[in-house]
Scaffold this motif. Structure first.
Motif, PDB file in Angstrom:
ATOM      1  N   MET A   1      68.665  38.975  22.842  1.00  0.00           N
ATOM      2  CA  MET A   1      69.232  39.970  23.889  1.00  0.00           C
ATOM      3  C   MET A   1      68.722  41.490  23.445  1.00  0.00           C
ATOM      4  O   MET A   1      68.548  42.304  24.223  1.00  0.00           O
ATOM      5  CB  MET A   1      70.754  39.767  24.049  1.00  0.00           C
ATOM      6  N   ALA A   2      69.049  41.704  22.025  1.00  0.00           N
ATOM      7  CA  ALA A   2      68.539  42.858  21.414  1.00  0.00           C
ATOM      8  C   ALA A   2      67.067  43.333  21.795  1.00  0.00           C
ATOM      9  O   ALA A   2      66.863  44.420  22.168  1.00  0.00           O
ATOM     10  CB  ALA A   2      69.013  42.864  19.995  1.00  0.00           C
ATOM     11  N   ASP A   3      66.229  42.288  21.546  1.00  0.00           N
ATOM     12  CA  ASP A   3      64.740  42.576  21.911  1.00  0.00           C
ATOM     13  C   ASP A   3      64.383  42.874  23.200  1.00  0.00           C
ATOM     14  O   ASP A   3      63.789  43.529  23.625  1.00  0.00           O
ATOM     15  CB  ASP A   3      63.942  41.544  21.316  1.00  0.00           C
ATOM     16  N   ALA A   4      65.277  41.983  24.221  1.00  0.00           N
ATOM     17  CA  ALA A   4      64.947  42.389  25.538  1.00  0.00           C
ATOM     18  C   ALA A   4      65.480  43.685  26.065  1.00  0.00           C
ATOM     19  O   ALA A   4      64.761  44.345  26.733  1.00  0.00           O
ATOM     20  CB  ALA A   4      65.789  41.188  26.236  1.00  0.00           C
TER      21      ALA A   4
ATOM     22  N   VAL B   1      62.603  51.031  28.547  1.00  0.00           N
ATOM     23  CA  VAL B   1      61.464  52.143  29.076  1.00  0.00           C
ATOM     24  C   VAL B   1      61.740  52.202  30.663  1.00  0.00           C
ATOM     25  O   VAL B   1      60.826  52.879  31.223  1.00  0.00           O
ATOM     26  CB  VAL B   1      60.006  51.272  28.773  1.00  0.00           C
ATOM     27  N   LEU B   2      62.666  51.341  31.182  1.00  0.00           N
ATOM     28  CA  LEU B   2      62.891  51.557  32.585  1.00  0.00           C
ATOM     29  C   LEU B   2      64.371  52.190  32.852  1.00  0.00           C
ATOM     30  O   LEU B   2      65.348  51.295  33.149  1.00  0.00           O
ATOM     31  CB  LEU B   2      62.751  50.094  33.169  1.00  0.00           C
ATOM     32  N   PRO B   3      64.473  53.272  32.718  1.00  0.00           N
ATOM     33  CA  PRO B   3      65.942  54.113  32.766  1.00  0.00           C
ATOM     34  C   PRO B   3      66.797  53.475  33.700  1.00  0.00           C
ATOM     35  O   PRO B   3      67.742  53.200  33.814  1.00  0.00           O
ATOM     36  CB  PRO B   3      65.593  55.361  32.621  1.00  0.00           C
ATOM     37  N   PRO B   4      66.012  53.615  35.251  1.00  0.00           N
ATOM     38  CA  PRO B   4      67.036  53.185  36.533  1.00  0.00           C
ATOM     39  C   PRO B   4      67.389  51.882  36.133  1.00  0.00           C
ATOM     40  O   PRO B   4      68.778  51.399  36.546  1.00  0.00           O
ATOM     41  CB  PRO B   4      66.016  53.232  37.598  1.00  0.00           C
TER      42      PRO B   4
END
Length: 355
Positions: free
Chosen positions: A75-78, A84-87
């Motif tokens: 989960m941390a890696d995901a 990189v996708l703020p929305p």
């Protein structure tokens, strides 16, 4: 007692169960999972979740659910990849389904900087809403029923005590009525002495129902076979070595291979769309793991580059120590998601024998 009950007690007994009393992962534990092999695995699964989010219309609340999340590494890696996708990152609501209090504490430490994070003992506790469910090496520890074929029919396999007080396999004295009617033709024709394993459909039905009704997809990654067949895969692992599953109950990880054909059949019966299964190696390559590895190695020392190369080989390769062909990847989604990243719709899953 039946094998399924023995397996359930070994893993989840409230005091002595393997999964409620320890951290089994890593070099100091009993086994290593793909997220522990390399950060690339979790990163790619995060980006896969992002592709689902876009495909279902970029909802403002998106639940990212992991079943059996280990130390929280995947989960941390995901989540790192999803920044990189703020929305999307702002839309995320994170849910970890975990019964092990030791691992819950490690997950809290690993994910200490994550907002909108909640823990649950069961997926039914996760609030409704569109999202992605990740289940890496989750189904293999769900208890199995084992049936033994005899001249009189199929008998439930049991675990019993012999005259010396030692645990041994046995069988119910009476056959299970009309059990053969439920079997695939290949299994029905198995010889006397054959063992057939099956898991209740309850868990896959929960996942299929959720994604069908709530919108989204579930990703199941596990080792197993593509076709329902006879074979005894009940096994135990302790300190990275196979051991007798009847020795030291509660002290070793007991598992059995996943029957992917059974998962597919149950999901489709409930109206969910099925994608795959495909070998893990093919799935990760389609998601770009080789490009990611090259990018990481370009910024690394020679020693670290060698580690990255070794991790890549382990995740996508076959043969001894390789996870790429033994592990399969299956996705189930709401019916209108015709295609998903990592799956080639024009390539039907090949048939194989249990491994």
């Amino acid at each position: 007692m039946p094998v399924w009950r023995y397996m359930e007690m070994c893993l989840t007994h409230p005091e002595h169960g393997y999964y409620v009393s320890r951290d089994p992962l890593g070099r100091e534990g009993d086994f290593t999972t793909a997220p522990e092999v390399s950060q690339m695995f979790g990163e790619l699964l995060g980006l896969w979740a992002a592709s689902v989010w876009k495909a279902i219309g970029s909802p403002s609340v998106f639940r990212l659910i992991e079943l059996g999340p280990g130390r929280g590494t995947m989960m941390a890696d995901a989540l790192r990849a999803l920044r990189v996708l703020p929305p999307l990152y702002q839309a995320l609501s994170i849910h970890l389904v975990e019964i092990n209090p030791v691992l819950r504490e490690k997950q809290k430490a690993t994910l200490s900087n994550v907002r909108n994070l909640a823990w649950h003992k069961h997926i039914d506790e996760v609030p409704n809403g569109p999202g992605v469910i990740l289940a890496n090496e989750y189904f293999d520890v769900l208890p199995i029923h084992q049936m033994v074929k005899r001249e009189t029919g199929w008998h439930e396999r049991t675990v019993e005590l012999d005259s010396h007080g030692k645990l041994v396999f046995g069988a119910a004295p009476e056959p299970t009525p009309r059990f053969e009617v439920l079997l695939p033709p290949l299994v029905r024709a198995a010889p006397v002495g054959a063992v057939f394993e099956w898991r209740p459909d309850a868990e896959i039905m929960r996942l299929a129902t959720r994604v069908r009704e709530q919108n989204g997809a579930a990703l199941i990654i596990d080792y197993g076979h593509l076709r329902s067949d006879a074979g005894d895969t009940f096994q135990a692992i302790a300190h990275h070595h196979f051991t007798d599953p009847l020795q030291n109950p509660g002290e070793a990880d007991v598992t059995a291979h996943v029957d992917f054909q059974a998962l597919v059949r149950a999901a489709e019966d409930l109206g969910a769309r099925v994608h795959g299964p495909v070998p893990q190696g093919d799935f990760l390559k389609r998601l770009g793991i080789e490009t990611r590895a090259v990018g990481l190695m370009a910024k690394a020392t020679p020693e670290v580059s060698e580690d990255i190369s070794g991790a890549l080989k382990r995740l996508v390769g076959g043969g001894r120590g390789g996870m790429g062909s033994m592990f399969k990847v299956l996705a189930i989604s709401e019916p209108h998601l015709i295609s998903l990243a990592g799956f080639a719709d024009e390539e039907p899953a090949e048939k194989d024998q249990p491994e």
